[in-house]
Design an enzyme around this catalytic site. Sequence first.
Site, mmCIF file in Angstrom:
data_model
loop_
_atom_site.group_PDB
_atom_site.id
_atom_site.type_symbol
_atom_site.label_atom_id
_atom_site.label_comp_id
_atom_site.label_asym_id
_atom_site.label_seq_id
_atom_site.Cartn_x
_atom_site.Cartn_y
_atom_site.Cartn_z
ATOM 1 N N GLU A 234 -12.656 3.302 -1.433
ATOM 2 C CA GLU A 234 -12.381 4.408 -2.083
ATOM 3 C C GLU A 234 -11.610 3.748 -3.880
ATOM 4 O O GLU A 234 -12.068 4.500 -4.790
ATOM 5 C CB GLU A 234 -10.614 4.749 -1.745
ATOM 6 C CG GLU A 234 -11.095 5.247 -0.105
ATOM 7 C CD GLU A 234 -9.540 6.206 0.146
ATOM 8 O OE1 GLU A 234 -8.457 5.658 0.086
ATOM 9 O OE2 GLU A 234 -9.691 6.121 1.536
ATOM 10 N N ASN B 280 -13.182 -3.097 1.624
ATOM 11 C CA ASN B 280 -14.026 -2.064 1.953
ATOM 12 C C ASN B 280 -14.964 -2.988 0.502
ATOM 13 O O ASN B 280 -14.348 -2.633 -0.643
ATOM 14 C CB ASN B 280 -13.636 -0.972 1.647
ATOM 15 C CG ASN B 280 -12.433 -0.811 3.631
ATOM 16 O OD1 ASN B 280 -13.763 -0.860 4.216
ATOM 17 N ND2 ASN B 280 -11.985 -0.499 3.329
ATOM 18 N N HIS C 168 -9.972 -5.517 -3.457
ATOM 19 C CA HIS C 168 -8.389 -4.850 -3.079
ATOM 20 C C HIS C 168 -8.763 -5.948 -1.933
ATOM 21 O O HIS C 168 -9.266 -4.959 -0.811
ATOM 22 C CB HIS C 168 -8.315 -4.340 -2.901
ATOM 23 C CG HIS C 168 -7.975 -3.186 -3.264
ATOM 24 N ND1 HIS C 168 -9.201 -2.025 -3.810
ATOM 25 C CD2 HIS C 168 -8.412 -2.013 -1.202
ATOM 26 C CE1 HIS C 168 -9.736 -1.449 -3.245
ATOM 27 N NE2 HIS C 168 -9.100 -0.814 -1.309
ATOM 28 N N ASP D 237 0.636 -1.244 -0.046
ATOM 29 C CA ASP D 237 -0.236 0.095 0.203
ATOM 30 C C ASP D 237 0.968 1.473 0.037
ATOM 31 O O ASP D 237 2.067 1.331 0.727
ATOM 32 C CB ASP D 237 -0.809 0.102 1.285
ATOM 33 C CG ASP D 237 -2.099 1.266 1.083
ATOM 34 O OD1 ASP D 237 -2.871 0.443 0.743
ATOM 35 O OD2 ASP D 237 -1.973 2.590 0.857
ATOM 36 N N ILE D 238 0.818 2.302 -0.930
ATOM 37 C CA ILE D 238 1.506 3.480 -0.761
ATOM 38 C C ILE D 238 1.500 4.199 0.385
ATOM 39 O O ILE D 238 1.811 5.312 0.045
ATOM 40 C CB ILE D 238 0.704 3.714 -2.004
ATOM 41 C CG1 ILE D 238 2.128 5.341 -2.605
ATOM 42 C CG2 ILE D 238 -0.403 5.347 -2.012
ATOM 43 C CD1 ILE D 238 1.131 5.800 -3.881
ATOM 44 N N HIS E 19 -7.164 -5.930 2.305
ATOM 45 C CA HIS E 19 -5.664 -5.436 2.743
ATOM 46 C C HIS E 19 -4.941 -6.706 3.887
ATOM 47 O O HIS E 19 -5.987 -7.432 4.291
ATOM 48 C CB HIS E 19 -6.173 -3.707 3.313
ATOM 49 C CG HIS E 19 -6.677 -2.546 3.169
ATOM 50 N ND1 HIS E 19 -6.245 -1.545 2.515
ATOM 51 C CD2 HIS E 19 -7.904 -2.858 2.189
ATOM 52 C CE1 HIS E 19 -6.741 -1.267 1.852
ATOM 53 N NE2 HIS E 19 -8.164 -1.305 2.214
HETATM 54 P P1 AMP Z 1 -10.236 1.694 -0.051
HETATM 55 O O1 AMP Z 1 -10.389 2.473 0.963
HETATM 56 O O2 AMP Z 1 -10.362 -0.095 0.746
HETATM 57 O O3 AMP Z 1 -10.280 0.917 -0.967
HETATM 58 O O4 AMP Z 1 -8.341 1.323 -0.064
HETATM 59 C C1 AMP Z 1 -7.522 2.107 -1.065
HETATM 60 C C2 AMP Z 1 -6.383 1.797 -0.507
HETATM 61 O O5 AMP Z 1 -5.549 1.920 -1.711
HETATM 62 C C3 AMP Z 1 -5.686 2.560 0.281
HETATM 63 O O6 AMP Z 1 -4.671 2.050 1.186
HETATM 64 C C4 AMP Z 1 -4.465 3.521 -0.411
HETATM 65 O O7 AMP Z 1 -4.107 4.149 0.511
HETATM 66 C C5 AMP Z 1 -4.210 2.609 -1.389
HETATM 67 N N1 AMP Z 1 -3.367 3.233 -2.397
HETATM 68 C C6 AMP Z 1 -4.113 4.427 -3.942
HETATM 69 N N2 AMP Z 1 -3.298 4.110 -4.901
HETATM 70 C C7 AMP Z 1 -2.174 3.258 -4.086
HETATM 71 C C8 AMP Z 1 -0.868 2.993 -5.465
HETATM 72 N N3 AMP Z 1 -0.816 3.785 -6.315
HETATM 73 N N4 AMP Z 1 -0.305 1.794 -4.747
HETATM 74 C C9 AMP Z 1 -0.225 1.860 -3.886
HETATM 75 N N5 AMP Z 1 -1.396 1.630 -2.558
HETATM 76 C C10 AMP Z 1 -2.440 2.481 -3.379
#
Ligand code: AMP
Length: 122
Positions: free
Chosen positions: A99, A91, A104, A33-34, A106
């Site tokens: 988001e 989520n 995905h 995760d970024i 986590h």
């Molecule tokens: P969610 O709220 O479950 O959709 O989580 C989205 C996740 O994607 C968040 O933890 C972000 O930090 C992660 N994220 C967004 N863009 C990137 C990226 N380019 N590379 C890795 N993780 C990302």
Amino acid sequence: MAYDDQNIFAKIIRGEIPCNKVTETAHSLAFHDINPQTPTHILVVPKGPYEDLDAFSANATEPEIVDYIRTLGDVARQAGVVADGYRTLTNNGQDAHQEVPHLHFHIFAGKNLGRMIKPLDK
Ligand code: AMP
């Protein structure tokens, strides 16, 4: 909801933007995760066009589902987090504050993660 192939994880899967890759299989990809929330914070995505667990569970093929679930466990083992424990979370939709509209899970680990979910406001 129609799948949006311009979402950020679709671009990562296509190799259009980079990621910090953990592992890749025929049907799945895992990357860090970024914006990590825990010392270990890895995302595992299916390569197919599934916006969330609802779409994946309804429409993915059995090879995709088997690969994805096996990859989730393999990634945790490879990260060395099984002994102390870890949490998987996905989520799904608006109330869960999803988001990125590509399924995905986590994998959170590396510290005491506390209780599962914030209690409801009384
Ligand atoms: P969610 O709220 O479950 O959709 O989580 C989205 C996740 O994607 C968040 O933890 C972000 O930090 C992660 N994220 C967004 N863009 C990137 C990226 N380019 N590379 C890795 N993780 C990302």
